[in-house]
Design an enzyme around this catalytic site. Sequence first.
Site, PDB file in Angstrom:
ATOM      1  N   SER A   1      32.026  26.798  12.746  1.00 11.55           N
ATOM      2  CA  SER A   1      33.280  26.036  12.757  1.00 11.55           C
ATOM      3  C   SER A   1      33.661  25.477  11.395  1.00 11.55           C
ATOM      4  O   SER A   1      34.791  25.049  11.192  1.00 11.55           O
ATOM      5  CB  SER A   1      33.207  24.877  13.761  1.00 11.55           C
ATOM      6  OG  SER A   1      32.268  23.910  13.338  1.00 11.55           O
TER       7      SER A   1
ATOM      8  N   LYS B   1      36.860  15.360  16.341  1.00 11.29           N
ATOM      9  CA  LYS B   1      36.797  15.572  14.895  1.00 11.29           C
ATOM     10  C   LYS B   1      37.964  14.871  14.195  1.00 11.29           C
ATOM     11  O   LYS B   1      37.786  14.239  13.150  1.00 11.29           O
ATOM     12  CB  LYS B   1      36.800  17.070  14.587  1.00 11.29           C
ATOM     13  CG  LYS B   1      35.502  17.765  14.989  1.00 11.29           C
ATOM     14  CD  LYS B   1      35.613  19.275  14.840  1.00 11.29           C
ATOM     15  CE  LYS B   1      34.311  19.963  15.227  1.00 11.29           C
ATOM     16  NZ  LYS B   1      34.425  21.428  15.212  1.00 11.29           N
TER      17      LYS B   1
END
Length: 269
Positions: free
Chosen positions: A142, A185
């Site tokens: 990611s 996030k």
Amino acid sequence: GDHGQPVDLSHSAALGQHVTKAIHDGKRRADLPGRRYRDRIASGMLHVQTQGRRVGQVNGLAVVSAGALAYGFPLRITASVGPGSEGAIHLQREAMMSGQIHTKGFLTVQGLLRNFLVAPHPLTFDASITHEQSYGGVDGDSASGAEFVCLMSAITGWAAHQGLAMTGAVDQHGHVLPVGAVDEKIEGFFDACAAQGLDGHQGVLIPGVAAGALQLRSDVVQACREGRFAIYAIDEIAQALELILGQDVDAIRSKATAQLADMWQASSP
């Protein structure tokens, strides 16, 4: 028999407040790791840069779990490059907390470099990409998008905007792919920025496909509405390069190609 009583809906608003308070209190009780982390950022114990510009340094985003909840944190990614001694691209992607080197991400970044930089000579250089102060795992590849931008900053010598963070995997054609825990996030980087002071130039780059499913905290949504924070939905790595390096993608490609030509000549016998 008892046929039941009509439901009095006049208390529904109060019930809603109770549910909201219960959710908030539950999160606060489980938020000790997040609070400690934010305190360390505010005190300077943990070095997270959310303002200014730095060459070869980009904010990626990681996630850690605390019981049933997950928390996002900035992940400082640094890169350095130099003339190669291997006769080909030699990319060292240092192990993360899990102790695993993500081979897929390693090969993807290599392939993307070859596709992005169409050079008339072999790409011969050494590069090191490091995840500093890792506080937990990175889910799969990611961070590969942020790693590529960091690498291009190191190659070109152009400084990366520290007020921006990126989450998103890339394929070798430069398409930005979906990743997990995008809400957490975004909120984690927002908290890091808020701890040091929002300046109106900070934000998070996310995969475009994730933009329609965001469920962010109300304070993050309000800050975006007021222009104090931003979320950028991107589909191609070129968009990330332009936002973070502040240069046109053709200029970035041209500068990187010229720099690598110099490295090829320096590494040739």
